[in-house]
Design an enzyme around this catalytic site. Structure first.
Site, PDB file in Angstrom:
ATOM      1  N   ASP A   8       0.812  -1.209   0.000  1.00  0.00           N
ATOM      2  CA  ASP A   8       0.000   0.000   0.000  1.00  0.00           C
ATOM      3  C   ASP A   8       0.849   1.264   0.000  1.00  0.00           C
ATOM      4  O   ASP A   8       1.990   1.265   0.478  1.00  0.00           O
ATOM      5  CB  ASP A   8      -0.917   0.017   1.228  1.00  0.00           C
ATOM      6  CG  ASP A   8      -1.952  -1.094   1.196  1.00  0.00           C
ATOM      7  OD1 ASP A   8      -2.275  -1.564   0.099  1.00  0.00           O
ATOM      8  OD2 ASP A   8      -2.427  -1.482   2.284  1.00  0.00           O
ATOM      9  N   LYS A   9       0.277   2.335  -0.491  1.00  0.00           N
ATOM     10  CA  LYS A   9       0.956   3.630  -0.545  1.00  0.00           C
ATOM     11  C   LYS A   9       1.547   4.005   0.817  1.00  0.00           C
ATOM     12  O   LYS A   9       2.708   4.413   0.915  1.00  0.00           O
ATOM     13  CB  LYS A   9      -0.025   4.712  -1.000  1.00  0.00           C
ATOM     14  CG  LYS A   9       0.519   6.129  -0.892  1.00  0.00           C
ATOM     15  CD  LYS A   9      -0.576   7.153  -1.130  1.00  0.00           C
ATOM     16  CE  LYS A   9      -0.070   8.569  -0.841  1.00  0.00           C
ATOM     17  NZ  LYS A   9      -1.137   9.585  -0.944  1.00  0.00           N
TER      18      LYS A   9
END
Length: 319
Positions: A153-154
């Protein structure tokens, strides 16, 4: 609630098809609204309407109009179109490279960096940086995601591997499919875990109330297993090590929320507290191990906890 699957499209090996099954709750909803809320990518409803008009959306195998009303049990297939005029520009973004040879590159991704270009993130991604750094990247995932075998994830930091040719990509993807890739994370979670270690074996699927989120559910879900071990306790928070057996979207974040210990700083699955603050979830992919695509040798890498998480831990220890 619906089930999303990724399947290959016979029209083009590089085109991705997303498949959803309409639930009773979503019956009678317009197809354009349903798709807009169902896919992870941020796209406008008008864009989805254009896809429908261009024949990229099939319901039960047939083309429909944008005002089609969904029926329970409908199988919706979205054949993702190739973006027109795609021009991913290589960018001279510093990469923390842990390993690199002719087949694979392993980097330590900073929190806040997106892995590949998507609506709203056309630049500044890992892919932009890799294209500048590497001469070659595998093309199996198309021109938007060259070399990308898996994602984090970012707002999760840590180790990420990318393939530099198609043969290596196939090997690494197969290892991920067989769950033979070793992936360990560290996280700070809310609360004091009751057990020193354990296993969360709970299926994950879309949240029927918010399709951008995932949840533990028996309906239209996928098998998911996460192992955890307590590393340090702080009373109202715990530092844990987590090992993925499967790799579902948001798996660690969803599983820890499920057992009552969501990640500190998680904007989607956790609560906000004044005493425990972080920009993004306190989650770091610290260890990555896999068989080298060419030699078959087991290679393993470990990245230390980043400064923002260390600062959080120092705050917890000094309270």
């Amino acid at each position: 609630m619906m089930n999303q699957e990724h399947v290959s499209d016979s029209m083009s090996e590089e085109r991705e098809t997303l498949v959803f099954v309409v639930s009773e709750q979503d019956a009678k909803e317009r197809i354009d609204k349903y798709i807009t809320e169902s896919i992870e990518e941020e796209v406008s409803r008008s864009q989805v309407q254009l896809w429908i008009k261009d024949g990229h959306v099939l319901v039960n195998g047939s083309a429909i109009k944008p005002n089609y009303k969904c029926a329970a049990g409908d199988t919706v297939a979205l054949i993702m179109p190739e973006p027109e005029g795609v021009d991913i520009v290589p960018e001279d973004i510093p990469l923390d490279v842990y390993y690199e040879d002719a087949d694979v590159i392993v980097i330590n991704k900073p929190r806040g960096m997106v892995v590949h270009p998507a609506p709203g993130h056309a630049s500044g991604t890992v892919v932009n940086a890799l294209m500048h750094h590497c001469k070659d990247l595998s093309g199996i995932n198309g021109e938007l995601r060259p070399g990308i075998v898996h994602r984090i994830d970012k707002d999760t930091s840590g180790l990420l591997m990318a393939a530099k040719n198609d043969r290596a990509h196939v090997s690494l993807a197969e290892q991920l499919k067989e769950h033979s890739v070793l992936r360990k994370y560290v996280a700070v979670v809310h609360g004091n875990l009751q057990h020193e270690q354990g296993t969360i074996d709970a299926p994950i699927g879309r949240n029927e109330h918010d399709r951008k989120m995932y949840t533990v559910t028996e309906r239209n879900s996928k098998h998911a297993v996460t192992h955890f071990k307590v590393l340090e306790r702080f009373g109202d928070a715990t530092l844990v090590e987590l090992q993925l057996e499967t790799g579902r979207t948001h798996q660690i974040r969803v599983h820890m929320k499920f057992i009552g210990h969501p990640l500190v700083g998680d904007p989607m699955y956790s609560r906000v507290t004044k005493s425990l603050k972080m920009e993004g979830q306190a989650l770091h992919a610290k260890l990555l191990g896999f068989k080298h695509p060419s030699t078959g040798e087991l290679v393993q890498f470990e990245a230390p906890i980043p400064e923002d998480m260390e600062h959080l831990l120092m705050t917890l220890r000094n309270r």
